[in-house]
Design a protein around this motif. Structure first.
Motif, PDB file in Angstrom:
ATOM      1  N   ASN A  39       0.835  -1.228  -0.016  1.00  9.51           N
ATOM      2  CA  ASN A  39      -0.041   0.081  -0.074  1.00  9.51           C
ATOM      3  C   ASN A  39       1.061   1.460  -0.021  1.00  9.51           C
ATOM      4  O   ASN A  39       1.118   1.979   1.220  1.00  9.51           O
ATOM      5  N   LYS A  40       1.237   1.654  -0.993  1.00  7.13           N
ATOM      6  CA  LYS A  40       2.353   2.714  -1.147  1.00  7.13           C
ATOM      7  C   LYS A  40       1.657   3.945  -0.843  1.00  7.13           C
ATOM      8  O   LYS A  40       2.423   5.017  -0.577  1.00  7.13           O
ATOM      9  N   LYS A  41       0.486   4.229  -1.099  1.00  9.98           N
ATOM     10  CA  LYS A  41      -0.171   5.590  -1.060  1.00  9.98           C
ATOM     11  C   LYS A  41      -0.564   5.618   0.476  1.00  9.98           C
ATOM     12  O   LYS A  41      -1.207   6.538   1.030  1.00  9.98           O
ATOM     13  N   GLY A  42      -0.596   4.424   1.612  1.00  9.61           N
ATOM     14  CA  GLY A  42      -1.018   4.487   2.798  1.00  9.61           C
ATOM     15  C   GLY A  42      -2.138   3.781   3.297  1.00  9.61           C
ATOM     16  O   GLY A  42      -2.870   3.415   2.213  1.00  9.61           O
ATOM     17  N   TYR A  43      -2.323   3.135   4.557  1.00 15.05           N
ATOM     18  CA  TYR A  43      -3.328   2.539   4.914  1.00 15.05           C
ATOM     19  C   TYR A  43      -4.654   3.326   5.606  1.00 15.05           C
ATOM     20  O   TYR A  43      -5.577   3.000   5.717  1.00 15.05           O
ATOM     21  N   PHE A  44      -3.937   4.484   6.248  1.00 16.80           N
ATOM     22  CA  PHE A  44      -4.924   5.127   6.670  1.00 16.80           C
ATOM     23  C   PHE A  44      -5.812   4.736   8.190  1.00 16.80           C
ATOM     24  O   PHE A  44      -6.818   4.810   8.156  1.00 16.80           O
ATOM     25  N   GLU A  45      -5.020   3.895   8.582  1.00 22.37           N
ATOM     26  CA  GLU A  45      -5.579   3.036   9.598  1.00 22.37           C
ATOM     27  C   GLU A  45      -4.677   3.377  11.006  1.00 22.37           C
ATOM     28  O   GLU A  45      -3.574   3.273  10.921  1.00 22.37           O
ATOM     29  N   SER A  46      -5.499   3.490  12.159  1.00 24.37           N
ATOM     30  CA  SER A  46      -4.774   3.988  13.298  1.00 24.37           C
ATOM     31  C   SER A  46      -4.534   2.672  14.331  1.00 24.37           C
ATOM     32  O   SER A  46      -5.163   1.781  14.261  1.00 24.37           O
ATOM     33  N   LYS A  47      -3.179   2.589  14.753  1.00 26.06           N
ATOM     34  CA  LYS A  47      -2.821   1.560  15.720  1.00 26.06           C
ATOM     35  C   LYS A  47      -3.766   1.547  16.636  1.00 26.06           C
ATOM     36  O   LYS A  47      -3.810   0.522  17.435  1.00 26.06           O
ATOM     37  N   ASN A  48      -4.201   2.488  17.267  1.00 26.45           N
ATOM     38  CA  ASN A  48      -4.879   2.696  18.386  1.00 26.45           C
ATOM     39  C   ASN A  48      -6.363   1.875  18.262  1.00 26.45           C
ATOM     40  O   ASN A  48      -6.781   1.025  18.917  1.00 26.45           O
ATOM     41  N   VAL A  49      -6.933   2.195  16.949  1.00 23.32           N
ATOM     42  CA  VAL A  49      -8.090   1.318  16.610  1.00 23.32           C
ATOM     43  C   VAL A  49      -7.660   0.177  16.478  1.00 23.32           C
ATOM     44  O   VAL A  49      -8.463  -0.879  16.823  1.00 23.32           O
ATOM     45  N   GLU A  50      -6.640  -0.239  15.836  1.00 21.92           N
ATOM     46  CA  GLU A  50      -6.447  -1.805  15.691  1.00 21.92           C
ATOM     47  C   GLU A  50      -6.137  -2.431  17.045  1.00 21.92           C
ATOM     48  O   GLU A  50      -6.644  -3.614  17.177  1.00 21.92           O
ATOM     49  N   ALA A  51      -5.718  -1.848  18.062  1.00 19.91           N
ATOM     50  CA  ALA A  51      -5.272  -2.445  19.308  1.00 19.91           C
ATOM     51  C   ALA A  51      -6.656  -2.884  19.919  1.00 19.91           C
ATOM     52  O   ALA A  51      -6.656  -3.756  20.480  1.00 19.91           O
ATOM     53  N   ILE A  52      -7.456  -1.726  19.752  1.00 15.69           N
ATOM     54  CA  ILE A  52      -9.079  -2.048  20.643  1.00 15.69           C
ATOM     55  C   ILE A  52      -9.477  -3.280  19.770  1.00 15.69           C
ATOM     56  O   ILE A  52     -10.028  -4.158  20.596  1.00 15.69           O
ATOM     57  N   ASN A  53      -9.401  -3.302  18.445  1.00 15.21           N
ATOM     58  CA  ASN A  53     -10.064  -4.324  17.694  1.00 15.21           C
ATOM     59  C   ASN A  53      -9.466  -5.690  18.142  1.00 15.21           C
ATOM     60  O   ASN A  53     -10.174  -6.746  18.183  1.00 15.21           O
ATOM     61  N   GLU A  54      -8.300  -5.663  18.214  1.00 18.94           N
ATOM     62  CA  GLU A  54      -7.433  -6.727  18.436  1.00 18.94           C
ATOM     63  C   GLU A  54      -7.855  -7.527  19.745  1.00 18.94           C
ATOM     64  O   GLU A  54      -8.017  -8.530  20.180  1.00 18.94           O
ATOM     65  N   ASP A  55      -8.002  -6.619  20.878  1.00 22.18           N
ATOM     66  CA  ASP A  55      -8.273  -6.979  22.391  1.00 22.18           C
ATOM     67  C   ASP A  55      -9.548  -7.717  22.189  1.00 22.18           C
ATOM     68  O   ASP A  55     -10.105  -8.409  22.865  1.00 22.18           O
ATOM     69  N   ILE A  56     -10.708  -7.142  21.489  1.00 20.15           N
ATOM     70  CA  ILE A  56     -11.852  -7.429  21.420  1.00 20.15           C
ATOM     71  C   ILE A  56     -11.696  -8.719  20.735  1.00 20.15           C
ATOM     72  O   ILE A  56     -12.622  -9.780  21.347  1.00 20.15           O
ATOM     73  N   LEU A  57     -11.303  -8.988  19.699  1.00 23.09           N
ATOM     74  CA  LEU A  57     -11.016 -10.445  19.001  1.00 23.09           C
ATOM     75  C   LEU A  57     -10.357 -11.259  19.701  1.00 23.09           C
ATOM     76  O   LEU A  57     -10.758 -12.515  19.548  1.00 23.09           O
ATOM     77  N   ASP A  94     -18.526  -9.267  22.856  1.00 25.48           N
ATOM     78  CA  ASP A  94     -18.744  -8.345  24.356  1.00 25.48           C
ATOM     79  C   ASP A  94     -17.766  -7.192  24.216  1.00 25.48           C
ATOM     80  O   ASP A  94     -16.834  -6.733  23.588  1.00 25.48           O
ATOM     81  N   CYS A  95     -18.215  -6.160  25.220  1.00 23.30           N
ATOM     82  CA  CYS A  95     -17.489  -4.927  25.269  1.00 23.30           C
ATOM     83  C   CYS A  95     -17.099  -4.866  26.645  1.00 23.30           C
ATOM     84  O   CYS A  95     -18.106  -4.160  27.461  1.00 23.30           O
ATOM     85  N   SER A  96     -16.052  -4.895  27.263  1.00 22.73           N
ATOM     86  CA  SER A  96     -15.725  -4.839  28.439  1.00 22.73           C
ATOM     87  C   SER A  96     -15.602  -3.316  28.815  1.00 22.73           C
ATOM     88  O   SER A  96     -15.577  -2.407  28.145  1.00 22.73           O
ATOM     89  N   GLU A  97     -15.518  -2.936  30.251  1.00 22.93           N
ATOM     90  CA  GLU A  97     -15.492  -1.733  30.751  1.00 22.93           C
ATOM     91  C   GLU A  97     -14.263  -0.766  30.087  1.00 22.93           C
ATOM     92  O   GLU A  97     -14.437   0.252  29.710  1.00 22.93           O
ATOM     93  N   ASP A  98     -13.113  -1.566  30.071  1.00 25.01           N
ATOM     94  CA  ASP A  98     -12.079  -1.054  29.687  1.00 25.01           C
ATOM     95  C   ASP A  98     -11.999  -0.790  28.168  1.00 25.01           C
ATOM     96  O   ASP A  98     -11.625   0.080  27.855  1.00 25.01           O
TER      97      ASP A  98
END
Length: 255
Positions: A39-57, A94-98
């Motif tokens: 993706n030479k033009k970029g992903y436009f994806e936040s690692k903070n968003v990724e981290a939240i979704n990784e923790d959910i999954l 599920d969505c924990s309080e954290d």
């Protein structure tokens, strides 16, 4: 301008759509992913968003055992591989309080536009916490997406430990859009766009009207759409693709 989530399987054009929105005045997150040779033009994806979704999954996707036993479960994604997870439709998210607290902190800056393939699964954890948000679903032919997934898998070392083949990539594509069609899109304001539509002024017009904002019309690059969709796919994938095309008012010659 509405808050917006860009949703769709990885390698389906979500980065291209997010790129068209990147100059519209949105907060797209902190710690953005760097561009790569894929993706030479970029992903436009936040690692903070990724981290939240990784923790959910991580609470949903079965873990891979440690040590030698893990070699028997190489089809189970580990940390940051879960954009290639397979989550059955109907699985409780599920969505924990954290997690809720982290989402609320991230969405304080508005208008926001977040993009992550994992939203295909994790959206139920986010939806109750976001207001005035529209959902932009991007897709392309499942064979083209699966072929692109295989290309990424062969080039990125962090994916080498995850076993992957074309059929499994199609299954991932199918599950992600099943979640969107059968569950997520029953509520909220949705726009479905095919990859090819984003390459046209008419498609970009639809996106602008949908988000009530302006897009960068110079960003989409037709020269990057080089993956062919010529391998056979499952009947379920064809069914889902047909439904997506119908929702996007997109007519493909060989559909």
């Amino acid at each position: 301008m509405f808050n917006c989530l860009v949703i769709g399987s990885g390698r389906s054009g979500t980065s291209m759509v997010a790129g068209t929105l990147s100059g519209a005045g949105y907060f797209m997150g902190d710690r953005m992913m760097s561009s790569t040779s894929i993706n030479k033009k970029g992903y436009f994806e936040s690692k903070n968003v990724e981290a939240i979704n990784e923790d959910i999954l991580s609470k949903v996707v079965p873990p891979r055992p440690r040590g030698m036993l893990g070699n028997l479960f190489k089809d189970r994604p580990t940390r940051y591989q879960r954009w290639l997870a397979r989550v059955p439709v109907g699985k409780t998210i599920d969505c924990s309080e954290d997690i809720a607290s982290r989402i609320e902190t991230l969405t304080e800056r508005q208008p926001f536009c977040f993009k992550d393939p994992r939203f295909c699964y994790t959206l139920p954890a986010w939806k109750p916490l976001i207001k005035d948000t529209v959902f932009l679903c991007v897709f392309r032919h499942p064979a083209a997406t699966a072929s692109s997934i295989m290309k990424v898998h062969s080039k990125h070392k962090y994916l080498y430990s995850l076993s992957m083949n074309f059929e499994r990539a199609v299954e991932i594509w199918t599950l992600m859009y099943q979640h969107i069609i059968q569950t997520h899109s029953k509520e909220g304001k949705w726009l479905f766009v095919h990859y090819d539509q984003v390459l046209s002024d008419q498609g970009l017009d639809r996106i602008e009207e949908f988000i009530d904002g302006k897009v960068d019309r110079s960003f989409p690059d037709k020269g990057l759409a080089s993956v062919e969709a010529n391998q056979p796919i499952s009947s379920k994938a064809r069914e889902i693709y047909s439904e997506l095309c119908s929702r996007a008012n997109y007519q493909e010659a060989n559909l």
